[in-house]
Design an enzyme around this catalytic site. Structure first.
Site, PDB file in Angstrom:
ATOM      1  N   ARG A   1       3.844 -16.130 -19.330  1.00  0.00           N
ATOM      2  CA  ARG A   1       5.054 -15.425 -18.894  1.00  0.00           C
ATOM      3  C   ARG A   1       4.770 -13.959 -18.570  1.00  0.00           C
ATOM      4  NH1 ARG A   1       6.327 -19.830 -21.792  1.00  0.00           N
ATOM      5  NH2 ARG A   1       8.414 -20.772 -21.641  1.00  0.00           N
TER       6      ARG A   1
ATOM      7  N   GLY B   1       1.229 -27.687 -17.832  1.00  0.00           N
ATOM      8  CA  GLY B   1       2.616 -28.042 -17.521  1.00  0.00           C
ATOM      9  C   GLY B   1       3.493 -26.800 -17.437  1.00  0.00           C
TER      10      GLY B   1
ATOM     11  N   ARG C   1       2.517 -36.108 -15.096  1.00  0.00           N
ATOM     12  CA  ARG C   1       3.635 -35.668 -15.966  1.00  0.00           C
ATOM     13  C   ARG C   1       4.919 -35.460 -15.150  1.00  0.00           C
ATOM     14  NH1 ARG C   1       1.624 -31.059 -19.893  1.00  0.00           N
ATOM     15  NH2 ARG C   1       3.616 -31.545 -20.863  1.00  0.00           N
TER      16      ARG C   1
ATOM     17  N   SER D   1      13.984 -28.281 -23.869  1.00  0.00           N
ATOM     18  CA  SER D   1      12.683 -27.955 -23.285  1.00  0.00           C
ATOM     19  C   SER D   1      12.686 -26.524 -22.782  1.00  0.00           C
ATOM     20  CB  SER D   1      12.373 -28.915 -22.125  1.00  0.00           C
ATOM     21  OG  SER D   1      11.372 -28.367 -21.302  1.00  0.00           O
TER      22      SER D   1
ATOM     23  N   GLN E   1      10.392 -25.244 -21.059  1.00  0.00           N
ATOM     24  CA  GLN E   1       9.875 -25.207 -19.686  1.00  0.00           C
ATOM     25  C   GLN E   1      11.012 -25.417 -18.688  1.00  0.00           C
ATOM     26  OE1 GLN E   1       6.687 -28.077 -19.656  1.00  0.00           O
ATOM     27  NE2 GLN E   1       5.305 -26.715 -20.756  1.00  0.00           N
TER      28      GLN E   1
ATOM     29  N   ASP F   1       4.536 -28.675 -30.573  1.00  0.00           N
ATOM     30  CA  ASP F   1       3.092 -28.737 -30.295  1.00  0.00           C
ATOM     31  C   ASP F   1       2.262 -28.931 -31.567  1.00  0.00           C
ATOM     32  OD1 ASP F   1       3.574 -28.429 -27.610  1.00  0.00           O
ATOM     33  OD2 ASP F   1       3.281 -26.261 -27.621  1.00  0.00           O
TER      34      ASP F   1
ATOM     35  N   LYS G   1       3.728 -35.348 -23.122  1.00  0.00           N
ATOM     36  CA  LYS G   1       2.897 -34.129 -23.220  1.00  0.00           C
ATOM     37  C   LYS G   1       1.570 -34.376 -22.475  1.00  0.00           C
ATOM     38  CE  LYS G   1       5.723 -31.518 -25.430  1.00  0.00           C
ATOM     39  NZ  LYS G   1       6.307 -30.395 -24.683  1.00  0.00           N
TER      40      LYS G   1
ATOM     41  N   ARG H   1       1.373 -38.384 -26.943  1.00  0.00           N
ATOM     42  CA  ARG H   1       0.843 -37.938 -28.242  1.00  0.00           C
ATOM     43  C   ARG H   1       1.275 -38.839 -29.397  1.00  0.00           C
ATOM     44  NH1 ARG H   1       1.134 -31.300 -27.524  1.00  0.00           N
ATOM     45  NH2 ARG H   1      -0.828 -31.159 -26.377  1.00  0.00           N
TER      46      ARG H   1
ATOM     47  N   ARG I   1      -4.923 -30.419 -28.001  1.00  0.00           N
ATOM     48  CA  ARG I   1      -4.412 -30.466 -29.387  1.00  0.00           C
ATOM     49  C   ARG I   1      -4.905 -31.716 -30.130  1.00  0.00           C
ATOM     50  NH1 ARG I   1      -1.668 -25.752 -29.221  1.00  0.00           N
ATOM     51  NH2 ARG I   1      -0.369 -25.431 -27.385  1.00  0.00           N
TER      52      ARG I   1
HETATM   53  C1  S3P Z   1       6.049 -24.510 -23.587  1.00  0.00           C
HETATM   54  C2  S3P Z   1       7.069 -25.337 -23.941  1.00  0.00           C
HETATM   55  C3  S3P Z   1       6.885 -26.604 -24.637  1.00  0.00           C
HETATM   56  C4  S3P Z   1       5.487 -26.756 -25.217  1.00  0.00           C
HETATM   57  C5  S3P Z   1       4.430 -26.291 -24.264  1.00  0.00           C
HETATM   58  C6  S3P Z   1       4.648 -24.839 -23.884  1.00  0.00           C
HETATM   59  C7  S3P Z   1       6.362 -23.252 -22.869  1.00  0.00           C
HETATM   60  O1  S3P Z   1       7.128 -27.670 -23.734  1.00  0.00           O
HETATM   61  O2  S3P Z   1       5.256 -28.097 -25.590  1.00  0.00           O
HETATM   62  O3  S3P Z   1       3.141 -26.418 -24.861  1.00  0.00           O
HETATM   63  O4  S3P Z   1       5.492 -22.371 -22.779  1.00  0.00           O
HETATM   64  O5  S3P Z   1       7.497 -23.125 -22.401  1.00  0.00           O
HETATM   65  P1  S3P Z   1       8.633 -28.189 -23.480  1.00  0.00           P
HETATM   66  O6  S3P Z   1       9.450 -27.015 -23.276  1.00  0.00           O
HETATM   67  O7  S3P Z   1       8.575 -29.037 -22.250  1.00  0.00           O
HETATM   68  O8  S3P Z   1       8.964 -28.969 -24.721  1.00  0.00           O
END
Ligand code: S3P
Length: 435
Positions: free
Chosen positions: A31, A98, A126, A171, A173, A319, A346, A350, A392
């Site tokens: 970020r 991701g 994914r 999420s 993300q 995670d 993931k 997992r 991981r």
């Molecule tokens: C992350 C959000 C998580 C996490 C990933 C990093 C991020 O995923 O599992 O390793 O940096 O926003 P999700 O938001 O899809 O759960």
């Protein structure tokens, strides 16, 4: 990421002691580069994670015309601002990340750039519709030559309209992709989550001078704001520390201290679980100011008992669940992990991968549709495990070797560099420190 490296880890009950500073937080490092690239001017980042995922993010924004210089963990981002970005000459490759791909989809959707986004063979499987569906409702334009909704995808930046979105999954993300699109859109974008996911995007937007309103599980942002370049400090990644926190909790006589580790409450579910299982965890010198909270954390071994992990706790330790599953093999009773179906999408599935690998060590663990059940304590035995190309999983396998009665061989261990370069150096250091 494609090479197969076999590593043998052999620690068999060695107490782990010492003090480490784990590498920078992966989520925050991504970020910092992204917001530094959106803002016009010079942003400096200290403590940046030199892992492969974050290096993919740097590479991508360089291709968009942002000047990014890195010297170890110090990064300088000098940007013309989002309106000055250029179309990349070749596809933007997010590698295994991701976070890079999904946040980028949200950022580019409202920009003036057209770009193809791709990734490695794991990332290209994914799901991306979780971000492209709501972004399309905001007016975003995506193109692909397949029907799977996965990468590669081409995004054509276009003016967006704000939206209110009730997220079907917790999420960070997805939330971040929509907030980034909302930042460029006309009007106020509101995102509501079922349970609070990590809030690094919201915090960092504020650090860069944007106005973001956060209430319980709801975040809103008014479009059309501008960002001010600034200095970002990245604390150590608690998700990386989690591997050694669990190792310290499991092996009698261990004490590990983590300096400068991130203590954002949306990420500290691992501390709550360790305490509930009976481990000794103490926090010293918590620093809270602008940006992210961080401090010093110590974990000591203790007798552990089983717990249930579910509901709003899940996004706060999503995670960490692979290493928590390993930890549960050493706890008395049956640990139940529920509401964690996100684990299936993931870096690998997992739930299946953790269960099949820990079963090879003799663990009593079974998958459920949304989690796993683990009964302990079990004396684990040495075996050859696969990382499934998932960093991981690779680290979980290496940490397992501190409680197995023989060596653990890890296939495809090089993927650990995705998030924790120097992992084996820390493991060796902690297992050799004498009091
Ligand atoms: C992350 C959000 C998580 C996490 C990933 C990093 C991020 O995923 O599992 O390793 O940096 O926003 P999700 O938001 O899809 O759960």
């Amino acid at each position: 990421m494609e090479k197969i490296d076999m590593i043998t880890a052999s620690f068999e009950g060695t107490a782990l002691s010492g003090t480490i500073r784990v590498p920078g937080d992966k989520s925050i490092s991504h970020r910092a580069v992204m917001l530094g690239a959106i803002a016009k001017g010079t942003t400096t980042i200290s403590g940046f994670l030199q892992g492969e995922d974050c290096l993919s993010t740097i590479q991508i924004f360089s291709q968009l015309g942002v000047n990014i210089e890195r010297s170890g963990t110090n990064v300088t981002v000098e940007s013309p601002g989002i309106d000055g970005w250029k179309n990349p000459e070749v596809a933007l490759d997010a590698g295994n990340s991701g976070t890079t791909a999904r946040l980028l989809l949200g950022i580019l959707a409202g920009s003036t750039v057209t770009a193809e986004i791709t990734g490695d063979r794991y990332l290209c499987k994914r799901p991306m519709r979780r971000v492209t569906t709501p972004l399309t409702e905001m007016g975003a334009e995506f193109k692909s030559d397949h029907q799977t909704g996965t990468l590669p995808l081409t995004v054509k930046g276009t003016p967006l309209k704000a939206m209110s979105y009730d997220m079907p999954i917790a999420s960070a993300q997805v939330k971040s992709a929509i907030l980034f699109a909302g930042f460029s859109a006309k009007g106020t974008t509101v995102v509501t989550e079922k349970a609070a996911s990590r809030d690094h995007t919201e915090r960092m937007l504020q650090q860069f001078g944007a106005e973001v309103q956060s209430e319980v599980n709801t975040v809103s942002i008014v479009g059309g704001q501008s960002l001010q370049a600034c200095d970002v400090k990245v604390p150590g990644d608690i998700s990386s520390a989690a591997f050694f926190m669990c190792a310290a909790a499991m092996v009698s006589g261990s004490t590990i201290t983590f300096t400068d580790v991130g203590l954002n409450p949306t990420r500290t579910g691992i501390i709550d679980v360790l305490k509930e299982m009976g481990a000794k965890v103490s926090i010293k010198q918590k620093v809270e100011g602008e940006g992210e909270p961080y401090g010093e954390l110590t974990v000591e071994s203790s007798d552990l008992h089983a717990v249930e992990i579910s509901g709003a706790l899940i996004p706060r330790l999503i995670d960490e669940l692979p290493v928590i599953a390993l930890l549960a093999t050493q706890a008395t009773g049956t640990t139940v992990i529920k509401d964690a179906e996100e684990l299936r999408v993931k870096e690998t599935d997992r739930i299946e991968a953790v269960c099949s690998e820990l079963q090879k060590l003799g663990a009593s663990i079974e998958p459920t549709p949304d989690g796993m059940r683990i009964t302990g304590p079990t004396q684990l035995k040495g075996a050859t495990l696969s990382s499934h190309g998932d960093h991981r999983l690779g680290m979980m396998a290496a940490i397992a070797s501190v409680v197995t009665d023989g060596p653990v061989q890890i296939e495809d261990a090089s993927c650990i560099n995705v998030s924790y370069p120097g992992f084996f150096e820390h493991l060796n250091l902690l297992s050799q420190t004498k009091h």
